[in-house]
Design a protein around this motif. Sequence first.
Motif, short mmCIF file in Angstrom:
data_model
loop_
_atom_site.label_atom_id
_atom_site.label_comp_id
_atom_site.label_asym_id
_atom_site.label_seq_id
_atom_site.Cartn_x
_atom_site.Cartn_y
_atom_site.Cartn_z
N GLU A 12 67.83 52.12 38.32
CA GLU A 12 68.78 51.08 37.93
C GLU A 12 68.57 49.82 38.77
N VAL A 13 68.68 48.67 38.15
CA VAL A 13 68.53 47.40 38.86
C VAL A 13 69.59 47.30 39.94
N GLY A 14 69.16 47.06 41.18
CA GLY A 14 70.08 46.89 42.30
C GLY A 14 70.64 48.18 42.86
N GLU A 15 70.29 49.33 42.28
CA GLU A 15 70.83 50.62 42.71
C GLU A 15 69.76 51.70 42.76
N SER A 16 68.50 51.34 42.95
CA SER A 16 67.41 52.31 42.88
C SER A 16 67.10 52.93 44.24
N TYR A 17 66.84 54.22 44.22
CA TYR A 17 66.49 54.95 45.44
C TYR A 17 65.76 56.22 45.06
N ILE A 18 65.18 56.87 46.07
CA ILE A 18 64.61 58.20 45.87
C ILE A 18 65.26 59.14 46.88
N ILE A 19 65.48 60.37 46.46
CA ILE A 19 65.97 61.42 47.35
C ILE A 19 64.76 62.29 47.65
N VAL A 20 64.44 62.44 48.94
CA VAL A 20 63.27 63.21 49.35
C VAL A 20 63.73 64.51 50.00
N GLU A 42 65.54 42.71 47.08
CA GLU A 42 66.72 43.51 47.33
C GLU A 42 66.32 44.89 47.82
N LEU A 43 67.04 45.42 48.78
CA LEU A 43 66.75 46.73 49.35
C LEU A 43 66.77 47.83 48.30
N TRP A 44 67.63 47.71 47.31
CA TRP A 44 67.83 48.77 46.32
C TRP A 44 67.10 48.50 45.01
N ASP A 45 66.06 47.66 45.04
CA ASP A 45 65.19 47.41 43.88
C ASP A 45 63.76 47.74 44.26
N TYR A 46 63.01 48.29 43.30
CA TYR A 46 61.59 48.51 43.53
C TYR A 46 60.88 47.17 43.59
N ARG A 47 59.85 47.08 44.37
CA ARG A 47 59.04 45.86 44.44
C ARG A 47 58.41 45.67 43.06
N PRO A 48 58.36 44.42 42.57
CA PRO A 48 57.83 44.18 41.22
C PRO A 48 56.37 44.59 41.06
N ASP A 49 55.60 44.57 42.14
CA ASP A 49 54.20 44.97 42.04
C ASP A 49 54.01 46.49 42.16
N VAL A 50 55.11 47.23 42.40
CA VAL A 50 55.03 48.68 42.57
C VAL A 50 55.50 49.42 41.33
N TYR A 51 56.61 49.00 40.77
CA TYR A 51 57.20 49.72 39.63
C TYR A 51 57.54 48.75 38.52
N ASP A 52 56.95 48.98 37.36
CA ASP A 52 57.21 48.16 36.18
C ASP A 52 58.28 48.85 35.34
N ARG A 53 59.43 48.22 35.20
CA ARG A 53 60.53 48.84 34.46
C ARG A 53 60.19 49.07 32.99
N GLY A 54 59.14 48.42 32.49
CA GLY A 54 58.74 48.59 31.10
C GLY A 54 57.98 49.88 30.85
N ARG A 55 57.52 50.52 31.90
CA ARG A 55 56.78 51.77 31.70
C ARG A 55 57.66 52.96 32.07
N SER A 56 57.32 54.07 31.52
CA SER A 56 58.09 55.28 31.78
C SER A 56 57.37 56.11 32.84
N LEU A 57 57.90 56.14 34.03
CA LEU A 57 57.30 56.90 35.12
C LEU A 57 58.42 57.59 35.88
N ASP A 58 58.35 58.91 35.96
CA ASP A 58 59.36 59.69 36.66
C ASP A 58 58.74 60.19 37.97
N LEU A 59 59.32 59.83 39.10
CA LEU A 59 58.79 60.18 40.41
C LEU A 59 59.20 61.57 40.89
N VAL A 60 60.07 62.26 40.17
CA VAL A 60 60.52 63.60 40.58
C VAL A 60 59.31 64.53 40.72
N ASN A 61 59.30 65.27 41.81
CA ASN A 61 58.23 66.20 42.20
C ASN A 61 56.98 65.52 42.76
N TYR A 62 56.98 64.20 42.88
CA TYR A 62 55.87 63.51 43.55
C TYR A 62 55.97 63.79 45.05
#
Length: 81
Positions: A40-48, A2-22
């Motif tokens: 959020e599942v199906g609604e994930s994005y980043i604002i750059v 899905e376009l609005w989901d992270y790839r499973p090999d990129v982001y593990d929802r079980g870990r706590s990782l905040d991409l803000v300021n990356y």
Amino acid sequence: MELWDYRPDVYDRGRSLDLVNYHVQATDGKIGTVDEATYEVGESYIIVDTGPWIFGKKVMLPAQVVTSIDPRRARPFASRT
């Protein structure tokens, strides 16, 4: 995938990782800094925040374009130019 989901090999929802300021790395170089990220599942994005590169604009990238994340260097990599 899905376009609005992270790839499973990129982001593990079980870990706590905040991409803000990356610093977002595109295929042709740095494009800006993550201003906001959702996980959020199906609604994930980043604002750059592109800074002065595109006249101070912010762009939304769907989670699917994030191809990898390097937490040590604080960099997500995007499959865009």
